[in-house]
Design a protein around this motif. Structure first.
Motif, PDB file in Angstrom:
ATOM      1  N   GLN A 167     -58.611 -36.298 -42.234  1.00 18.35           N
ATOM      2  CA  GLN A 167     -58.426 -34.939 -41.751  1.00 18.35           C
ATOM      3  C   GLN A 167     -57.301 -34.188 -42.449  1.00 18.35           C
ATOM      4  O   GLN A 167     -57.350 -32.973 -42.589  1.00 18.35           O
ATOM      5  N   THR A 173     -63.082 -28.882 -29.955  1.00 16.54           N
ATOM      6  CA  THR A 173     -64.249 -28.711 -30.817  1.00 16.54           C
ATOM      7  C   THR A 173     -64.227 -29.640 -32.025  1.00 16.54           C
ATOM      8  O   THR A 173     -65.252 -30.203 -32.410  1.00 16.54           O
ATOM      9  N   GLU A 174     -63.035 -29.822 -32.633  1.00 20.42           N
ATOM     10  CA  GLU A 174     -62.977 -30.678 -33.829  1.00 20.42           C
ATOM     11  C   GLU A 174     -63.344 -32.118 -33.501  1.00 20.42           C
ATOM     12  O   GLU A 174     -63.921 -32.826 -34.335  1.00 20.42           O
ATOM     13  N   GLN A 175     -63.016 -32.586 -32.288  1.00 22.89           N
ATOM     14  CA  GLN A 175     -63.406 -33.935 -31.893  1.00 22.89           C
ATOM     15  C   GLN A 175     -64.913 -34.009 -31.626  1.00 22.89           C
ATOM     16  O   GLN A 175     -65.570 -34.988 -31.992  1.00 22.89           O
ATOM     17  N   ASP A 203     -67.156 -32.219 -33.074  1.00 23.98           N
ATOM     18  CA  ASP A 203     -67.805 -32.189 -34.385  1.00 23.98           C
ATOM     19  C   ASP A 203     -67.800 -33.565 -35.033  1.00 23.98           C
ATOM     20  O   ASP A 203     -68.773 -33.974 -35.677  1.00 23.98           O
ATOM     21  N   ASN A 204     -66.696 -34.289 -34.880  1.00 22.13           N
ATOM     22  CA  ASN A 204     -66.631 -35.645 -35.431  1.00 22.13           C
ATOM     23  C   ASN A 204     -67.643 -36.564 -34.772  1.00 22.13           C
ATOM     24  O   ASN A 204     -68.282 -37.387 -35.429  1.00 22.13           O
TER      25      ASN A 204
END
Length: 318
Positions: free
Chosen positions: A35, A241-243, A245-246
């Motif tokens: 990241q 949101t970034e989690q 997406d992962n």
């Protein structure tokens, strides 16, 4: 989900376990995503630059912001870490991405000015007006905003030229209320999202509508099924949101599509009343290749499905 740090940066990972026949738990998939680089951390939150000219490296002797920027652009103090060849859309995007974590870069282009590769290709744009006239404009910028799957696929049918009524493609549809169609017969060819929405729009403006279905359609409701697909992730009160997406990106596509088969069956059980109602009136249902439903239909066909916002019940009610 786990978070890790290596010699070069920090990242996020996903570990999934599965139970073998002997009851032993084993790793099924392991996914890692770098990241951030330790040497070039992005200036976010409390890492944002603050202070005045006096607090910057070199104090007042380093010059004003404009003077510092001029030295930076001309690379008077150091060599660029990255050379980007081409100042088009991709090159400029790359430059912006490098600038965020503070990685120095130099963008070169064979043209005289940034954007000339587009500017030289279109000096002018000819616009066709509704009255048949044309106007030539010379904009400084050209922005493409044609949407996903924006190019219309317009079919033609034998004898179409002899039809005395109005014939147009869904991409040309605005709103049924713009014309006097009360009591008139309308045939909508195709039973995907556009076909359903346009048919419903005509019905709500008192037209006599026939929806012509050429092949089976996957139907999922916006009220239940769509929320089930995003449950626990992309929803109000869910993880960042970034989690999410992962999590979504952490499985190979064949596995994701296989899991979609099970999700499609689960959604069908919950929406059984709607699906059975459609079957009763002769509407042909299709659950996609291998029964993988919406996900596979969207990524392989870009169509073949309807996200129900009310038209299915209208069909059931006749």
């Amino acid at each position: 989900m786990f978070f890790f740090e290596t010699a070069v940066g920090t990242g996020t990972g996903m570990l999934r376990l599965t139970q073998a026949e002997n009851g032993v738990w084993k790793a099924y998939t392991v996914y890692t995503s770098l990241q951030e680089l330790s040497s070039s951390r992005e200036p976010l939150g409390k890492r944002r630059a603050e202070g005045t000219t006096e607090s910057m490296p070199g104090d007042l002797a380093g010059g004003t912001r404009i003077e510092r920027r001029s030295r930076q652009k001309n690379f008077l103090d150091k060599e660029p870490a990255t050379l980007v060849i081409g100042a088009g859309q991709a090159g400029l995007n790359m430059g912006a991405r490098l600038q965020s974590p503070g990685i120095s870069y130099l963008i070169t282009d064979q043209n005289e000015r940034v954007g000339d590769n587009r500017r030289n290709r279109y000096w002018t744009v000819v616009l066709a007006r509704g009255d048949g006239s044309q106007r030539t404009v010379r904009p400084r910028h050209l922005v493409w905003c044609t949407g996903h799957s924006g190019k219309a696929r317009i079919p033609s049918f034998p004898g179409q030229e002899y039809f005395l009524g109005s014939v147009y493609h869904s991409s040309q549809h605005r709103d049924a209320s713009e014309s006097e169609i009360r009591g008139k017969k309308v045939v909508v060819v195709g039973s995907g999202n556009s076909g359903h929405d346009i048919a419903q729009n005509f019905y709500e403006n008192d037209a006599d509508v026939t929806l012509l279905q050429r092949s089976g359609t996957y139907v999922i409701t916006a009220e239940k099924g769509i929320f089930m697909m995003h449950s626990g992730l992309h929803e109000d009160g869910g993880p960042p949101t970034e989690q999410c997406d992962n999590v979504s990106e952490s499985l190979p596509w064949p596995v994701q599509l296989e899991l979609s088969v099970h999700m499609t069956k689960t959604i069908a059980d919950v929406e059984k009343e709607t699906l059975d109602g459609l079957r009763r009136v002769g509407f042909e249902l299709d659950f996609g290749q291998d029964g993988a439903g919406l996900t596979r239909a969207y990524f392989t066909r870009g169509g073949g499905y309807y996200i129900d916002v009310g038209c299915s019940q209208l069909i059931i009610d006749g």
